[in-house]
Design a protein around this motif. Structure first.
Motif: not given
Length: 380
Positions: A133-134, A369-370, A373, A376-377
């Motif tokens: 993602v990042p 963001i990294g 993310w 989140l996972i």
């Protein structure tokens, strides 16, 4: 083993064909050309552990040829027409893709090994999931920022399709070696992704791919012997990993981490991680190799992070990512830098000025963001 796989891309011409096809499909503007070339780097990255081979062996000749086709040549003082933007975008794109995959840069497996000595087990899939993602955000944002800071004089490239058609015509039909290389690459990629489920180690996958390349005749034993980058990496890594493990075993790394950790005592682990990443990033001005930087500082910084309460996997992967991203500093920061800078398309003052700004953007994308993310996972 993965160095030998990357040699297959270059020898068969598959890497060049993929790049030309991307240009043909997406190269209607200079910004679109940049994104298409970075797309090629993204496709090749998982099986090309030498970012120097990717940027210098595959991408640079194509970018140079494309720029000259549009009259962009530093010898004529026309570098800003297109070449400067494409060269600088490729430098950053190559670095981003190197951060996204465990097998995309020679120093990443070293970081994995050093983290393993501290009880943090990083798999190919862990690294990929955390970085996807990042990494994709960076690949979208960074070229656009460069486009605004360092705009090319030529904005539209309607002739790119014609150039690509001419290149494809010269290359001829999709050859049998290219088809075999494509199949072997897909097999390797699937085994790397599914290795945890199938119980197949990433190194074994690389051995399987190399065996297929030799059996199919794509690579000869002479090709293996002449792949100096692979043998150079093997020798240096054996020494670096041994030295790093001894520094840890003999107490230097614990002592250094305690010394640094003492000055950060009582601080929230989030701030400790940010401070460590800042220090790790900007000390790269003292290094001309990402691998050398990782071998010198990764273990100590990870030990400090863990002792300060940073979730081990978060700390290990963030330092792994920034072991690549810190190359966005100087024109001597990693293998691709002197090749791309040496082309003459970007002046040193421009290189350093833009990298100073882009470094801040990397911190926002990869830390905010990294880490969000990864949370989140469920990775920390």
């Amino acid at each position: 083993m993965a160095f030998f796989i990357s040699r297959g891309f270059i020898k068969t011409g598959l890497g060049k064909r993929i790049a030309v096809l991307f240009v043909r499909m997406f190269g209607k503007s200079t910004l679109g050309l940049s994104y298409s070339l970075l797309g090629v780097d993204l496709v090749l990255a998982p099986a090309t552990p030498s970012n120097t081979a990717r940027a210098g062996g595959i991408m640079y000749p194509i970018i140079k040829s494309l720029a000259e086709e549009f009259g962009s040549d530093p010898k004529k003082g026309t570098e800003r027409k297109m070449g400067s933007f494409l060269i600088f975008s490729e430098f950053h794109g190559d670095m981003i893709t190197a951060a996204m995959f465990l097998t995309a840069m020679a120093g990443n497996p070293l970081a994995q090994s050093l983290a393993g000595q501290m009880g943090v087990k990083i798999s190919w899939m862990n690294w990929f999931l955390a970085g996807i993602v990042p990494g994709l955000v960076s690949l979208i944002v960074i070229p656009f920022v460069i486009y605004k800071m360092f705009p090319p004089e030529i904005k539209k490239t309607p002739d790119a399709k014609g150039w690509a058609d001419k290149q494809l015509s010269q290359m001829g039909k999709f050859s049998l070696p290219e088809k075999l290389m494509s199949v072997i690459f897909v097999i390797a990629l699937l085994l790397w992704i599914l290795g945890g489920v199938l119980g197949i180690d990433a190194t074994l996958t690389a051995f399987i791919a190399l065996t297929l390349l030799i059996l199919s005749g794509i690579l000869s034993w002479k090709d293996i012997l002449n792949e100096s980058g692979a043998w150079n990496t093997l020798v240096w890594f054996s020494v670096l990993v041994m030295m790093a493990s001894q520094l840890n075993k003999l107490g230097f790394i614990p002592w250094l981490s305690n010394a640094i950790g003492g000055s950060l005592k009582g601080m929230n682990w989030i701030f400790v991680l940010i401070i460590l990443l800042l220090a790790y990033f900007y000390t790269h001005y003292l290094f001309a190799s990402s691998t050398a930087h990782i071998s010198a500082m990764y273990s100590a910084f990870l030990a400090v992070a863990i002792s300060a309460g940073v979730p081990p996997m978060l700390g290990a992967l963030m330092l792994g990512f920034f072991g690549n991203l810190c190359s966005s500093t100087t024109h001597y920061s990693n293998g691709p830098a002197p090749i791309l800078y040496g082309s003459g398309y970007v002046k040193q003052s421009e290189w350093w000025r833009m990298n100073l700004i882009l470094g801040i953007i990397y911190f926002v994308i990869w830390i905010v963001i990294g880490s969000g993310w990864m949370k989140l996972i469920g990775m920390w």
